[in-house]
Scaffold this motif. Structure first.
Motif, mmCIF file in Angstrom:
data_model
loop_
_atom_site.group_PDB
_atom_site.id
_atom_site.type_symbol
_atom_site.label_atom_id
_atom_site.label_comp_id
_atom_site.label_asym_id
_atom_site.label_seq_id
_atom_site.Cartn_x
_atom_site.Cartn_y
_atom_site.Cartn_z
ATOM 1 N N TYR A 54 0.983 -1.433 0.343
ATOM 2 C CA TYR A 54 0.310 0.124 0.198
ATOM 3 C C TYR A 54 0.940 1.219 -0.496
ATOM 4 O O TYR A 54 0.570 2.934 -0.843
ATOM 5 C CB TYR A 54 -0.518 -0.280 1.151
ATOM 6 N N ASP A 55 1.496 1.209 0.863
ATOM 7 C CA ASP A 55 2.519 2.497 0.975
ATOM 8 C C ASP A 55 3.809 2.768 -0.604
ATOM 9 O O ASP A 55 3.526 3.635 -0.773
ATOM 10 C CB ASP A 55 4.020 2.425 2.152
ATOM 11 N N SER A 56 3.896 1.976 -1.360
ATOM 12 C CA SER A 56 3.844 1.637 -2.832
ATOM 13 C C SER A 56 3.249 2.611 -3.901
ATOM 14 O O SER A 56 3.714 3.355 -4.364
ATOM 15 C CB SER A 56 4.574 0.703 -3.168
ATOM 16 N N ILE A 57 2.237 2.462 -3.242
ATOM 17 C CA ILE A 57 1.221 2.602 -4.256
ATOM 18 C C ILE A 57 1.241 4.550 -4.065
ATOM 19 O O ILE A 57 0.552 5.194 -4.311
ATOM 20 C CB ILE A 57 0.416 2.306 -4.214
ATOM 21 N N ASN A 58 1.752 4.437 -2.201
ATOM 22 C CA ASN A 58 1.208 6.436 -2.010
ATOM 23 C C ASN A 58 3.172 6.654 -2.638
ATOM 24 O O ASN A 58 2.401 7.452 -3.359
ATOM 25 C CB ASN A 58 1.316 5.891 -0.585
ATOM 26 N N MET A 59 3.818 5.907 -2.734
ATOM 27 C CA MET A 59 4.648 6.416 -3.758
ATOM 28 C C MET A 59 4.725 6.973 -4.782
ATOM 29 O O MET A 59 5.558 7.706 -5.303
ATOM 30 C CB MET A 59 5.870 5.715 -2.712
ATOM 31 N N PHE A 60 4.332 6.288 -5.410
ATOM 32 C CA PHE A 60 3.732 6.143 -7.104
ATOM 33 C C PHE A 60 3.125 7.137 -7.041
ATOM 34 O O PHE A 60 3.609 8.433 -7.616
ATOM 35 C CB PHE A 60 3.026 5.204 -7.506
ATOM 36 N N GLU A 61 2.219 8.281 -6.801
ATOM 37 C CA GLU A 61 1.581 9.233 -6.612
ATOM 38 C C GLU A 61 2.336 9.952 -6.087
ATOM 39 O O GLU A 61 2.504 11.392 -6.966
ATOM 40 C CB GLU A 61 0.116 9.039 -5.570
ATOM 41 N N LYS A 62 3.021 10.109 -4.837
ATOM 42 C CA LYS A 62 3.888 10.804 -4.137
ATOM 43 C C LYS A 62 5.193 11.806 -5.380
ATOM 44 O O LYS A 62 5.184 12.698 -5.423
ATOM 45 C CB LYS A 62 4.424 10.963 -3.175
ATOM 46 N N MET A 63 5.839 10.813 -5.773
ATOM 47 C CA MET A 63 6.655 10.967 -6.736
ATOM 48 C C MET A 63 6.333 11.112 -7.884
ATOM 49 O O MET A 63 7.314 11.129 -9.279
ATOM 50 C CB MET A 63 7.170 10.074 -6.922
ATOM 51 N N GLY A 64 4.459 11.152 -8.634
ATOM 52 C CA GLY A 64 4.388 11.564 -9.868
ATOM 53 C C GLY A 64 4.757 10.487 -10.684
ATOM 54 O O GLY A 64 4.300 10.527 -12.075
ATOM 55 N N ASP A 82 3.180 8.855 -14.221
ATOM 56 C CA ASP A 82 1.535 8.874 -14.766
ATOM 57 C C ASP A 82 0.861 7.735 -14.596
ATOM 58 O O ASP A 82 1.162 6.557 -14.410
ATOM 59 C CB ASP A 82 2.280 8.481 -16.112
ATOM 60 N N THR A 83 -0.655 8.147 -14.218
ATOM 61 C CA THR A 83 -1.939 7.739 -13.773
ATOM 62 C C THR A 83 -2.323 6.961 -15.332
ATOM 63 O O THR A 83 -2.631 5.653 -15.461
ATOM 64 C CB THR A 83 -2.729 7.982 -13.769
ATOM 65 N N ARG A 84 -1.196 7.353 -16.419
ATOM 66 C CA ARG A 84 -1.342 6.583 -17.770
ATOM 67 C C ARG A 84 -0.487 5.663 -17.811
ATOM 68 O O ARG A 84 -0.425 4.403 -19.039
ATOM 69 C CB ARG A 84 -1.165 7.212 -18.952
ATOM 70 N N THR A 85 -0.058 4.586 -17.194
ATOM 71 C CA THR A 85 0.630 4.019 -17.228
ATOM 72 C C THR A 85 0.002 2.330 -16.856
ATOM 73 O O THR A 85 -0.832 2.835 -16.204
ATOM 74 C CB THR A 85 1.774 4.057 -15.657
ATOM 75 N N SER A 86 0.591 1.460 -17.610
ATOM 76 C CA SER A 86 -0.013 -0.163 -17.902
ATOM 77 C C SER A 86 1.123 -0.630 -16.797
ATOM 78 O O SER A 86 2.316 -1.217 -17.469
ATOM 79 C CB SER A 86 -0.397 -0.267 -19.220
ATOM 80 N N GLU A 87 0.804 -1.411 -15.860
ATOM 81 C CA GLU A 87 1.567 -2.519 -15.093
ATOM 82 C C GLU A 87 1.284 -4.146 -15.573
ATOM 83 O O GLU A 87 -0.089 -4.518 -14.740
ATOM 84 C CB GLU A 87 1.439 -2.318 -14.207
ATOM 85 N N ALA A 88 2.033 -4.726 -16.216
ATOM 86 C CA ALA A 88 0.867 -6.166 -15.982
ATOM 87 C C ALA A 88 1.889 -7.077 -15.337
ATOM 88 O O ALA A 88 3.569 -7.258 -15.195
ATOM 89 C CB ALA A 88 1.912 -6.905 -17.488
ATOM 90 N N LEU A 89 1.640 -7.765 -14.947
ATOM 91 C CA LEU A 89 2.410 -8.873 -13.535
ATOM 92 C C LEU A 89 1.551 -9.645 -13.589
ATOM 93 O O LEU A 89 0.880 -10.809 -13.596
ATOM 94 C CB LEU A 89 1.303 -8.175 -12.032
#
Length: 125
Positions: free
Chosen positions: A63-73, A75-82
């Motif tokens: 959950y903290d990593s997702i918060n870091m994504f937002e704080k560090m900018g 892009d929400t257009r990012t697509s991630e395949a897991l």
């Protein structure tokens, strides 16, 4: 180091591969390195391979990593395949990450093989 971050092509993407046991501190390091790498490459496609990871990070660190994504900018257009192994425990934990990312506007999806993941990323170019 239980992770490796590099670029891939067709489509152009960042690839993250985890292996072995990944501690919470190593997971945090991997996320910080990904954010730095992403800010340099400005890539909107990410392929994350979790098939060789033995232990998944705690829910709090995910959950903290997702918060870091937002704080560090990131892009929400990012697509991630897991890419994950067919394992109910791993799938349940990674589903949490997938849902939390989607709730924040990121396009994240789980796959069981590399070919399907890359096909999906190509559709999101």
């Amino acid at each position: 180091m239980p992770y490796k971050i590099e670029t891939g092509s067709e489509p152009e993407r960042i690839e993250i591969k985890y292996s072995g046991t990944v501690s919470d501190s190593e997971y945090k390091s991997a996320i910080a390195e990904f954010i730095k790498f992403n800010s340099e490459k400005r890539c909107l496609l990410v392929l994350t391979d979790l098939r060789e990871m033995k232990v998944t990070p705690s829910f709090l660190n995910v959950y903290d990593s997702i918060n870091m994504f937002e704080k560090m900018g990131i892009d929400t257009r990012t697509s991630e395949a897991l890419i994950i192994p067919r394992n109910k425990f791993v799938e349940d934990n990674v589903k949490f990450y997938e849902n939390a990312c989607q709730n924040r506007g990121y396009n994240v999806r789980i796959f069981y093989n590399r070919e399907d993941a890359i096909t999906w990323l190509k559709q999101n170019e």
